[in-house]
Design an enzyme around this catalytic site. Structure first.
Site, PDB file in Angstrom:
ATOM      1  N   CYS A   4      -1.164   9.076   6.462  1.00  0.00           N
ATOM      2  CA  CYS A   4      -1.151   7.622   6.705  1.00  0.00           C
ATOM      3  C   CYS A   4      -2.397   7.030   6.051  1.00  0.00           C
ATOM      4  O   CYS A   4      -3.521   7.372   6.433  1.00  0.00           O
ATOM      5  CB  CYS A   4      -1.125   7.325   8.195  1.00  0.00           C
ATOM      6  SG  CYS A   4      -1.368   5.568   8.549  1.00  0.00           S
ATOM      7  N   ASN A  86       4.175  -7.525   9.662  1.00  0.00           N
ATOM      8  CA  ASN A  86       5.515  -7.158   9.217  1.00  0.00           C
ATOM      9  C   ASN A  86       5.965  -5.885   9.929  1.00  0.00           C
ATOM     10  O   ASN A  86       5.163  -4.981  10.171  1.00  0.00           O
ATOM     11  CB  ASN A  86       5.514  -6.923   7.699  1.00  0.00           C
ATOM     12  CG  ASN A  86       5.171  -8.180   6.925  1.00  0.00           C
ATOM     13  OD1 ASN A  86       5.576  -9.271   7.307  1.00  0.00           O
ATOM     14  ND2 ASN A  86       4.412  -8.044   5.849  1.00  0.00           N
ATOM     15  N   THR A  94       5.288  -2.179   4.477  1.00  0.00           N
ATOM     16  CA  THR A  94       5.171  -1.117   3.470  1.00  0.00           C
ATOM     17  C   THR A  94       4.218  -0.009   3.898  1.00  0.00           C
ATOM     18  O   THR A  94       4.242   1.068   3.318  1.00  0.00           O
ATOM     19  CB  THR A  94       4.704  -1.685   2.114  1.00  0.00           C
ATOM     20  OG1 THR A  94       3.430  -2.309   2.279  1.00  0.00           O
ATOM     21  CG2 THR A  94       5.703  -2.696   1.574  1.00  0.00           C
ATOM     22  N   HIS A  99      -0.642  -3.265  11.566  1.00  0.00           N
ATOM     23  CA  HIS A  99      -1.718  -4.066  10.979  1.00  0.00           C
ATOM     24  C   HIS A  99      -1.377  -5.537  11.088  1.00  0.00           C
ATOM     25  O   HIS A  99      -0.212  -5.929  11.018  1.00  0.00           O
ATOM     26  CB  HIS A  99      -1.993  -3.688   9.522  1.00  0.00           C
ATOM     27  CG  HIS A  99      -0.782  -3.673   8.631  1.00  0.00           C
ATOM     28  ND1 HIS A  99       0.131  -2.637   8.648  1.00  0.00           N
ATOM     29  CD2 HIS A  99      -0.338  -4.559   7.699  1.00  0.00           C
ATOM     30  CE1 HIS A  99       1.076  -2.888   7.756  1.00  0.00           C
ATOM     31  NE2 HIS A  99       0.824  -4.057   7.174  1.00  0.00           N
TER      32      HIS A  99
HETATM   33  P1  5GP Z   1       2.710  -4.673   4.718  1.00  0.00           P
HETATM   34  O1  5GP Z   1       3.486  -4.858   3.444  1.00  0.00           O
HETATM   35  O2  5GP Z   1       2.975  -3.288   5.307  1.00  0.00           O
HETATM   36  O3  5GP Z   1       2.843  -5.760   5.716  1.00  0.00           O
HETATM   37  O4  5GP Z   1       1.198  -4.721   4.299  1.00  0.00           O
HETATM   38  C1  5GP Z   1       0.528  -3.675   3.691  1.00  0.00           C
HETATM   39  C2  5GP Z   1      -0.653  -4.274   2.975  1.00  0.00           C
HETATM   40  O5  5GP Z   1      -1.568  -3.237   2.698  1.00  0.00           O
HETATM   41  C3  5GP Z   1      -0.311  -4.943   1.656  1.00  0.00           C
HETATM   42  O6  5GP Z   1      -0.734  -6.293   1.679  1.00  0.00           O
HETATM   43  C4  5GP Z   1      -1.089  -4.112   0.628  1.00  0.00           C
HETATM   44  O7  5GP Z   1      -1.631  -4.897  -0.416  1.00  0.00           O
HETATM   45  C5  5GP Z   1      -2.169  -3.464   1.458  1.00  0.00           C
HETATM   46  N1  5GP Z   1      -2.596  -2.171   0.994  1.00  0.00           N
HETATM   47  C6  5GP Z   1      -1.791  -1.122   0.621  1.00  0.00           C
HETATM   48  N2  5GP Z   1      -2.548  -0.066   0.282  1.00  0.00           N
HETATM   49  C7  5GP Z   1      -3.841  -0.447   0.478  1.00  0.00           C
HETATM   50  C8  5GP Z   1      -5.089   0.238   0.280  1.00  0.00           C
HETATM   51  O8  5GP Z   1      -5.157   1.412  -0.099  1.00  0.00           O
HETATM   52  N3  5GP Z   1      -6.218  -0.469   0.558  1.00  0.00           N
HETATM   53  C9  5GP Z   1      -6.187  -1.762   0.991  1.00  0.00           C
HETATM   54  N4  5GP Z   1      -7.363  -2.367   1.242  1.00  0.00           N
HETATM   55  N5  5GP Z   1      -5.019  -2.436   1.178  1.00  0.00           N
HETATM   56  C10 5GP Z   1      -3.875  -1.777   0.916  1.00  0.00           C
HETATM   57 ZN    ZN Z   2      -1.994   5.630  10.681  1.00  0.00          ZN
END
Ligand code: 5GP
Ligand code: ZN
Length: 113
Positions: A4, A86, A94, A99
């Protein structure tokens, strides 16, 4: 939890631009910001998504939201901001670790979806 990326960011195994951390909560800047302020706030404990918030762990979700409120103030988001979490494929999640996106610093779009 193995594999993760947000658990690894929380532990420091992966680098991130951290803006806050304590024993239960970590906040860091999104790697692909969608607004001038785009911070991700997570519990250190691996919770898959908001769908897995329960009486056993809801205190951690509340602590994340306390951090959101503090960070919004320290980022100067006096005009307002948006909190997004999300969930699952249809929700556009994603990364499978709970978060909260803190977005602000400009007038955000009116549409949520
Ligand atoms: P989700 O799409 O799950 O709501 O948000 C995941 C977020 O994590 C996305 O906005 C993406 O840009 C961010 N993200 C993905 N991988 C990383 C990472 O390795 N470091 C940081 N700081 N953000 C990440
Ligand atoms: Zn985790």
């Amino acid at each position: 939890m193995a594999d993760c990326i947000f658990c690894k960011i929380a532990s420091g195994e992966l680098p991130s631009d951290k803006v806050y951390e304590d024993d239960e909560v970590v906040a860091f800047r999104d790697i692909a910001p969608q607004a001038p302020t785009h911070i991700l706030v997570i519990p250190r404990e691996h919770i898959e998504s908001a769908a897995k918030i329960s009486p056993d762990n809801s205190r951690l979700a509340a602590r994340c939201l306390e951090a959101v409120a503090r960070l919004a103030a320290s980022e100067g988001l006096d005009g307002g901001f948006r909190i997004v979490s999300n969930v699952g494929g249809d929700g556009g999640q994603t990364v499978g670790h709970l978060h909260f996106h803190l977005l602000g610093g400009r007038k955000l779009g009116e549409r949520l979806a």
